[in-house]
Motif scaffolding. Structure first.
Motif, PDB file in Angstrom:
ATOM      1  N   ASN A  16       0.858  -1.178   0.000  1.00  0.00           N
ATOM      2  CA  ASN A  16       0.000   0.000   0.000  1.00  0.00           C
ATOM      3  C   ASN A  16       0.899   1.234   0.000  1.00  0.00           C
ATOM      4  N   SER A  18       0.004   4.311  -0.571  1.00  0.00           N
ATOM      5  CA  SER A  18      -0.727   5.556  -0.307  1.00  0.00           C
ATOM      6  C   SER A  18      -0.614   5.988   1.157  1.00  0.00           C
ATOM      7  N   ALA A  19      -1.147   7.163   1.425  1.00  0.00           N
ATOM      8  CA  ALA A  19      -1.155   7.703   2.790  1.00  0.00           C
ATOM      9  C   ALA A  19      -2.396   7.263   3.560  1.00  0.00           C
ATOM     10  N   LEU A  20      -3.281   6.500   2.895  1.00  0.00           N
ATOM     11  CA  LEU A  20      -4.521   6.032   3.515  1.00  0.00           C
ATOM     12  C   LEU A  20      -4.490   4.516   3.693  1.00  0.00           C
ATOM     13  N   THR A  21      -5.236   4.024   4.656  1.00  0.00           N
ATOM     14  CA  THR A  21      -5.364   2.581   4.839  1.00  0.00           C
ATOM     15  C   THR A  21      -6.080   1.980   3.633  1.00  0.00           C
ATOM     16  N   SER A  45      -6.982  -5.346   5.761  1.00  0.00           N
ATOM     17  CA  SER A  45      -6.544  -3.985   5.437  1.00  0.00           C
ATOM     18  C   SER A  45      -5.025  -3.922   5.490  1.00  0.00           C
ATOM     19  N   PRO A  48      -0.911   2.470   5.686  1.00  0.00           N
ATOM     20  CA  PRO A  48      -0.084   3.200   4.713  1.00  0.00           C
ATOM     21  C   PRO A  48       1.372   2.714   4.749  1.00  0.00           C
ATOM     22  N   SER A  76      -9.453   1.163  -3.184  1.00  0.00           N
ATOM     23  CA  SER A  76      -8.538   2.078  -3.883  1.00  0.00           C
ATOM     24  C   SER A  76      -9.139   2.489  -5.227  1.00  0.00           C
TER      25      SER A  76
END
Length: 181
Positions: A16, A18-21, A45, A48, A76
């Motif tokens: 992952n 990204s900066a999000l879960t 999940s 980040p 996503s």
């Protein structure tokens, strides 16, 4: 390439960036036939920057080529995330023999292409016969017992078939007793 009736497992990493879960809801597949492919457990999940390892197992029950895709449902912008799988189940006329060699082996349904040479444990072996999806070799004498890989050299590249053949240790006679009295 996997011997029909056996299986091979490969590990894949899901990252992952990204900066999000990243939330993962599950997966679907169209990989055929049913049971030839299986996917290990997916995490629910990924935080980040986190990475998870997922296994894919290929277990061809019969000789043949197998393809398909897995679709991972997630939250996503790339959902479903799709990855393709392909494998080939092959058959062998025998998968073990003596250290001294001399044993004929036919490998079929490898879809190898035009075979130019086969290397067994570092020894070059010219096929005595071959076709588009099969070849026959005479096993050479081996220096040591154990599992041996085949490197099948073709006009389109090399194919490694790991642990394809077991070389048995040389036999021994412990003692001879005369049973005639």
């Amino acid at each position: 390439y996997v011997l029909a009736g056996s299986s091979v497992e490969r590990a894949f990493r899901i990252t992952n960036p990204s900066a999000l879960t990243l939330n993962i809801f599950g997966w679907t597949t169209n990989a055929a036939p049913d049971g030839a492919w299986s996917l290990g457990a997916l995490p629910a999940s990924l935080a980040p920057g986190a990475t998870a390892v997922v296994t894919v197992t290929f277990s061809p029950a019969e000789v043949g080529s197998y393809t398909g895709e897995f679709q991972m449902e997630n939250d996503s912008p790339v959902s479903p995330f799709v990855f393709n799988v392909a494998g080939s189940g092959y058959a062998m006329s025998g998968n073990s023999g003596p250290l001294a060699g001399g044993y004929f082996i036919t490998v079929s349904n490898g879809h190898f292409g035009t075979i130019t040479n086969v290397i067994v444990d570092g020894i070059s072996v010219t096929p005595s016969a071959s076709g588009d999806d099969w070849f026959t070799i005479v096993m050479p004498a081996m220096a040591s017992p154990g599992l041996k890989d085949f490197v099948i050299q073709t006009t389109t590249g090399d194919v490694v078939v790991s642990g394809a053949y077991t070389v048995n240790p040389a036999g021994q006679i412990g003692s001879i007793t005369n049973d005639n009295t």
